[in-house]
Motif scaffolding. Structure first.
Motif, PDB file in Angstrom:
ATOM      1  N   UNK A  92       1.288  -1.390   0.180  1.00 31.90           N
ATOM      2  CA  UNK A  92      -0.143  -0.094   0.189  1.00 31.90           C
ATOM      3  C   UNK A  92       0.520   1.426  -0.408  1.00 31.90           C
ATOM      4  N   UNK A  93       0.983   2.281  -1.360  1.00 28.17           N
ATOM      5  CA  UNK A  93       0.949   2.836  -1.303  1.00 28.17           C
ATOM      6  C   UNK A  93       0.438   4.152  -0.774  1.00 28.17           C
ATOM      7  N   UNK A  94       0.620   5.829  -0.286  1.00 25.35           N
ATOM      8  CA  UNK A  94      -0.130   6.235  -0.356  1.00 25.35           C
ATOM      9  C   UNK A  94       0.739   7.688   0.153  1.00 25.35           C
ATOM     10  N   UNK A  95       0.221   8.696   0.660  1.00 27.01           N
ATOM     11  CA  UNK A  95       0.693   9.920   0.748  1.00 27.01           C
ATOM     12  C   UNK A  95       1.458  10.039   1.817  1.00 27.01           C
ATOM     13  N   UNK A  96       0.876   9.980   2.670  1.00 30.27           N
ATOM     14  CA  UNK A  96       1.318   9.252   3.839  1.00 30.27           C
ATOM     15  C   UNK A  96       1.673   8.121   4.206  1.00 30.27           C
ATOM     16  N   UNK A  97       2.335   7.833   5.388  1.00 27.93           N
ATOM     17  CA  UNK A  97       3.304   7.120   6.070  1.00 27.93           C
ATOM     18  C   UNK A  97       1.748   6.793   7.332  1.00 27.93           C
ATOM     19  N   UNK A  98       2.299   5.592   8.050  1.00 28.13           N
ATOM     20  CA  UNK A  98       0.948   5.772   9.049  1.00 28.13           C
ATOM     21  C   UNK A  98      -0.104   4.729   8.783  1.00 28.13           C
ATOM     22  N   UNK A  99      -1.441   4.816   9.215  1.00 30.15           N
ATOM     23  CA  UNK A  99      -3.086   4.192   8.871  1.00 30.15           C
ATOM     24  C   UNK A  99      -3.903   5.162   8.390  1.00 30.15           C
ATOM     25  N   UNK A 100      -4.181   4.142   7.000  1.00 34.34           N
ATOM     26  CA  UNK A 100      -5.607   4.968   5.849  1.00 34.34           C
ATOM     27  C   UNK A 100      -6.728   4.439   6.902  1.00 34.34           C
ATOM     28  N   UNK A 101      -7.383   5.573   6.987  1.00 32.37           N
ATOM     29  CA  UNK A 101      -8.544   4.749   6.822  1.00 32.37           C
ATOM     30  C   UNK A 101      -9.686   4.124   5.754  1.00 32.37           C
ATOM     31  N   UNK A 128       4.214   2.322   2.134  1.00 32.62           N
ATOM     32  CA  UNK A 128       5.753   3.331   1.999  1.00 32.62           C
ATOM     33  C   UNK A 128       4.903   4.499   1.401  1.00 32.62           C
ATOM     34  N   UNK A 129       5.697   6.029   1.961  1.00 34.81           N
ATOM     35  CA  UNK A 129       4.142   7.334   1.659  1.00 34.81           C
ATOM     36  C   UNK A 129       4.666   6.875   0.056  1.00 34.81           C
ATOM     37  N   UNK A 130       4.640   8.352  -0.646  1.00 37.71           N
ATOM     38  CA  UNK A 130       4.779   8.644  -2.067  1.00 37.71           C
ATOM     39  C   UNK A 130       5.974   9.371  -2.456  1.00 37.71           C
ATOM     40  N   UNK A 131       6.664   9.535  -1.219  1.00 34.19           N
ATOM     41  CA  UNK A 131       7.861  10.388  -0.573  1.00 34.19           C
ATOM     42  C   UNK A 131       8.791   9.682  -0.724  1.00 34.19           C
ATOM     43  N   UNK A 132       9.039   8.216   0.160  1.00 30.88           N
ATOM     44  CA  UNK A 132      10.497   7.459   0.234  1.00 30.88           C
ATOM     45  C   UNK A 132       9.788   5.798  -0.916  1.00 30.88           C
ATOM     46  N   UNK A 133       8.756   6.007  -2.061  1.00 32.55           N
ATOM     47  CA  UNK A 133       8.231   5.408  -2.890  1.00 32.55           C
ATOM     48  C   UNK A 133       8.470   5.399  -4.145  1.00 32.55           C
ATOM     49  N   UNK A 134       8.685   4.891  -5.123  1.00 34.58           N
ATOM     50  CA  UNK A 134       8.539   5.303  -6.401  1.00 34.58           C
ATOM     51  C   UNK A 134       8.236   4.408  -7.323  1.00 34.58           C
ATOM     52  N   UNK A 155      -5.575  11.631  -3.924  1.00 28.72           N
ATOM     53  CA  UNK A 155      -4.469  11.634  -4.794  1.00 28.72           C
ATOM     54  C   UNK A 155      -4.262  12.275  -6.065  1.00 28.72           C
ATOM     55  N   UNK A 156      -5.208  12.472  -6.631  1.00 30.42           N
ATOM     56  CA  UNK A 156      -5.112  13.682  -7.980  1.00 30.42           C
ATOM     57  C   UNK A 156      -4.389  14.635  -7.726  1.00 30.42           C
ATOM     58  N   UNK A 157      -4.815  15.144  -6.124  1.00 33.24           N
ATOM     59  CA  UNK A 157      -3.670  16.746  -5.727  1.00 33.24           C
ATOM     60  C   UNK A 157      -2.860  16.302  -5.249  1.00 33.24           C
ATOM     61  N   UNK A 158      -2.452  14.926  -5.718  1.00 31.37           N
ATOM     62  CA  UNK A 158      -0.790  14.642  -5.252  1.00 31.37           C
ATOM     63  C   UNK A 158       0.031  14.561  -6.256  1.00 31.37           C
ATOM     64  N   UNK A 159       0.655  15.110  -6.681  1.00 39.48           N
ATOM     65  CA  UNK A 159       1.232  15.294  -8.125  1.00 39.48           C
ATOM     66  C   UNK A 159       2.321  13.700  -8.534  1.00 39.48           C
ATOM     67  N   UNK A 160       2.704  13.315  -7.192  1.00 37.91           N
ATOM     68  CA  UNK A 160       3.182  12.320  -6.979  1.00 37.91           C
ATOM     69  C   UNK A 160       2.872  11.045  -7.497  1.00 37.91           C
ATOM     70  N   UNK A 161       1.384  11.086  -6.852  1.00 32.84           N
ATOM     71  CA  UNK A 161       0.575   9.924  -7.272  1.00 32.84           C
ATOM     72  C   UNK A 161       0.378   9.917  -8.679  1.00 32.84           C
ATOM     73  N   UNK A 162      -0.107  10.995  -9.776  1.00 35.74           N
ATOM     74  CA  UNK A 162       0.117  11.314 -10.407  1.00 35.74           C
ATOM     75  C   UNK A 162       1.124  10.668 -11.457  1.00 35.74           C
ATOM     76  N   UNK A 163       2.145  11.013 -11.333  1.00 36.19           N
ATOM     77  CA  UNK A 163       3.614  11.034 -11.475  1.00 36.19           C
ATOM     78  C   UNK A 163       3.784   8.996 -11.501  1.00 36.19           C
ATOM     79  N   UNK A 211      -8.834   8.176 -12.091  1.00 38.35           N
ATOM     80  CA  UNK A 211      -8.018   8.965 -11.266  1.00 38.35           C
ATOM     81  C   UNK A 211      -7.138   8.715 -13.107  1.00 38.35           C
ATOM     82  N   UNK A 212      -7.293   7.114 -13.094  1.00 38.14           N
ATOM     83  CA  UNK A 212      -6.234   7.603 -14.280  1.00 38.14           C
ATOM     84  C   UNK A 212      -6.788   8.284 -15.766  1.00 38.14           C
ATOM     85  N   UNK A 213      -8.502   9.191 -15.411  1.00 37.30           N
ATOM     86  CA  UNK A 213      -8.450   9.846 -16.287  1.00 37.30           C
ATOM     87  C   UNK A 213      -7.786  11.052 -16.275  1.00 37.30           C
ATOM     88  N   UNK A 214      -7.174  11.066 -15.050  1.00 37.36           N
ATOM     89  CA  UNK A 214      -6.470  12.710 -14.604  1.00 37.36           C
ATOM     90  C   UNK A 214      -5.028  12.843 -14.939  1.00 37.36           C
TER      91      UNK A 214
END
Ligand code: HDD
Length: 724
Positions: free
Chosen positions: A591-600, A611-617, A636-644, A665-668
């Motif tokens: 699971x790769x997310x904008x930040x580490x920790x836990x997602x709801x 992994x966070x989007x900062x440490x994973x690619x 995710x759409x607002x996060x440029x790293x996710x789009x990249x 998201x794929x469209x974005x």
């Protein structure tokens, strides 16, 4: 427990004798003296100068000052693992090598993979040959198969090895570039060495940027001999065939991995073994009868040639499994020393002039690297077979040889240790008949430098050819001296006109067919000085499907890493179903997310982020899945790293899947395909892109898994108008 199972255990126990276990122990000096204060040096008063008498400080600092040893002159960057080898059935008709007799016997091995050019701290993903060195701890002594992941070599004679290595290493005036052949001195040398052209095809292919050590072939390179108990010898070439298939990354990806995770291959091997996904290779042999030695258009003693598998099939005779990571990198991986001269009865060397030189070089290099003549006593190098001889003393001698006798013959030691007859395992060199004049020369057949280079080129799929052209454009594009570039293009023209033309176009050059005469010219065995430019024989030049990675195994996703991109509110059911399907197939969803920790999740469940989007690619993954869940997709759409992340996975031709709101998201991401125009259908819109409006991930999971097993979807490169 079989005999060797026991020995296997003994070997581990044996190494165990040297293994420190500091749990619940006091800290001591190297003499075993318990240390009371390891925080403060001894001073004349609390604020006074340190005292020379502080033997604790001096011992610790002195040891530290000497912690580094010279790195290997080549193959400095490496990683290794323990394992075992088992033969499928007795090879007695071909060889008397004990470890190739009994299928119930597990022979312990230590295998070190490496790059060649870079320093110890360089990136794993350099474009380079990979070393594949196997030490078999056999009952008859250690057998080292010191090979590479490419079946041929740059040069034919060991006398050119220092020149090759000087040319490819960082340039001596400014020590640049690190771990790269893309510079003037390398291509200057190569452009004057037509014999390297076959090897150049391999190192400019994707073989030189493997996806994993676990997904590359290995080769003994030279022709060796198998000798059976009747003394009959046959020629043999050794192969390692990875059960996961042969796969590579793409060059753009390799360069990015070098920044994001320079330990990519090292980590991959380590983690696979820690996870119990033990890497496996089948051991293959190509056998040539003695009487057939001269039936080929090439010389079996020429390490720049393969025996095409279509001429002599590879017979798979056993399996190598790596199942244990080293305890200590320095003690094992760094101190291990291999040597092509470490052979056992049943395996012998040939007159390949490259191999002959190696037989000298490896022992010699250990003298300086490991500091003396006793490196065989370092635990990782010790054979399981007992060692008895009259060699004595030297730096760091470990063995305490008892008694007065250190010579042979002797009577005082009862004649021991004594010579071993062949029937008790004594090694007897194969009695090859040699009849020749001393000459600094090579046989005629060594001089066909281009036919097999052309064979390799002809056998590649279109995407592989594109990558090869692009690699040559990159490498030669980094060359500053224009004459070198032009000379290389002329050399490539000897291999294939189209290849040369395409490379030349990228460099803004015309193809000039005329080769320049190099300064050094070898004299063939018949004494005639040949023309420098041999006419390509092209006799065997057809197609060898075995040379293309396009024809490799593509039926498994075992150990493949799949990124699941999510944020708070992701579709719980979809992720659970997809994870289950992927894990069931042996892949590793993360699971790769904008930040580490836990997602709801959408259901309110807390799910740990890997992994966070900062440490994973995306270059660290084989595929990407974007689940639904409107809130998650919006974030995710607002996060440029996710789009990249997704754009890059697309560019590198990886499998991408999305369903439900994930399609938004794929469209974005505006991928260069039908998925970007907002008209995603319920079926795949393009190779390796699996989309579904349905919220249920289960519906696309099997298609997703099948697509990941294909490794990459090269048809997308056409859309991008450039190789990934
Ligand atoms: Fe070599 C290391 C493989 C030609 C001299 N070589 C080394 C290693 C591998 C190879 C895998 C690393 C072993 C380890 O992990 O410790 N080398 C090859 C192959 C060759 C080859 C497949 C051609 C078929 N090598 C070659 C030649 C020479 C050397 C012609 C010298 C005449 N190689 C060495 C060396 C190294 C070495 C300088 C560096 C460190 C070491 O041996 O232990 O002796």
């Amino acid at each position: 427990m079989s005999k060797i199972d026991k020995k296997d255990n003994d070997k581990v126990k044996d190494l165990g004798r040297f293994r420190e276990d500091s749990a619940r122990e006091y800290i001591t000096t190297n003499q075993g003296l318990r240390i009371n204060d390891d925080q403060n040096s001894l001073k004349a008063g609390e604020r006074g100068p340190s005292l020379l008498e502080d033997f604790l400080l001096r011992e610790k600092i002195t040891h530290f000052d000497h912690e580094r040893i010279p790195e290997r002159i080549v193959h400095a960057r490496g990683t290794a693992a323990h394992g075992y080898f088992q033969v499928y059935k007795s090879m007695a008709p071909l060889t008397k090598a004990k470890f190739l007799q009994d299928p119930s016997v597990k022979t312990p091995v230590f295998v070190r993979f490496s790059t060649v050019v870079g320093s110890r701290g360089s990136s794993d993903l350099a474009r380079d040959v990979r070393g594949f060195a196997v030490k078999f701890y056999t009952e008859d002594g250690n057998y080292d198969l010191v090979g590479n992941n490419i079946p041929v070599f740059f040069i034919q004679d060991a006398v050119k090895f220092p020149d090759l290595v000087h040319a490819v290493k960082p340039e001596p005036h400014n020590e640049m570039p690190q771990a790269a052949s893309a510079h003037d001195t390398f291509w200057d040398f190569i452009s004057l060495m037509p014999e390297s052209m076959h090897m150049i095809m391999w190192v400019m292919s994707d073989r030189a940027i493997p996806r994993s050590f676990r997904m590359m072939e290995g080769f003994g390179v030279h022709t060796f001999r198998f000798v059976n108990d009747k003394g009959k010898s046959r020629f043999v070439k050794f192969h390692w065939k990875p059960l996961l298939g042969i796969h590579s990354v793409v060059w753009d990806e390799a360069q990015k991995i070098s920044g994001k995770d320079p330990d990519f291959h090292r980590r991959d091997l380590w983690e696979a073994i820690e996870n119990g996904d033990y890497p496996e290779w089948e051991f293959g042999v190509q056998i040539v009868e003695e009487e057939d030695e001269h039936k080929f258009d090439f010389d079996l003693l020429d390490a720049t040639k393969i025996i095409p598998e279509e001429l002599v099939p590879v017979k798979r005779i056993g399996k190598l499994t790596l199942n244990r990571n080293p305890d200590n990198f320095f003690a094992e991986t760094e101190q291990v020393s291999f040597n092509p001269g470490h052979v056992v009865p049943g395996i012998d060397i040939t007159n390949d002039p490259l191999l002959q030189g190696r037989l000298f070089s490896y022992t010699d290099t250990q003298l300086i690297r490991l500091g003396g003549p006793n490196s065989h006593e370092i635990p990782i190098n010790r054979p399981v077979a007992p060692v008895h001889n009259t060699q004595r003393d030297g730096h760091m001698r470990q063995t305490i040889n008892a008694g007065r006798v250190s010579y042979e013959p002797n009577s005082l030691g009862g004649g021991c240790p004594m010579q071993a007859k062949e029937n008790v395992g004594g090694f007897v060199s194969y009695a090859e008949k040699i009849d020749g004049q001393k000459a600094r020369a090579r046989s005629d057949k060594f001089f066909d430098h281009f036919s097999q280079a052309a064979l390799f080129w002809n056998s590649q799929s279109d995407p592989e050819k594109n990558h090869l052209v692009q690699a040559l454009r990159f490498e030669l594009g980094k060359v500053e001296v224009a004459e070198i570039r032009a000379r290389m293009v002329a050399m490539l023209a000897q291999v294939d006109g189209t290849l040369a033309g395409r490379v030349a176009k990228g460099l803004g050059l015309e193809v000039n067919q005329k080769l320049q005469t190099p300064l050094n010219m070898s004299v063939p065995a018949d004494g005639n000085v040949k023309e420098f430019q041999p006419k390509p024989l092209k006799k065997n030049v057809g197609n060898s499907p075995a040379l293309s990675m396009a024809n490799t195994v593509k039926d498994t996703v075992k150990t493949r890493k799949v990124a699941i991109l999510g944020a708070d509110g992701f579709d719980d059911a979809a992720v659970t179903a997809m994870k289950k399907a992927l894990t069931g197939a042996g892949a590793q969803p993360k699971l790769v997310a904008p930040r580490l920790g836990f997602l709801k999740s959408s259901k309110g469940a807390e799910v740990k982020v890997d992994f966070s989007l900062l440490t994973a690619s995306s270059v660290m993954f084989d595929a990407v899945y974007i689940p639904g869940g409107e809130k998650s997709v919006k974030a995710l759409q607002e996060q440029v790293e996710a789009v990249e992340f997704v754009q890059e996975a697309f560019k590198h031709c990886k499998t991408i899947a999305a369903n439900g709101a994930g399609l938004e998201f794929i469209r974005a991401c505006r991928l260069a395909n039908g998925a970007a125009d907002g008209k995603a259908k319920d079926s795949a819109v393009e190779e390796g892109i699996i989309l579904s409006r349905d919220d249920q991930a289960g519906k696309i999971a099997s298609e997703f898994i099948k697509a990941i097993a294909q490794h990459r979807h090269w048809s997308r490169e056409k859309k991008l108008h450039s190789p990934a």
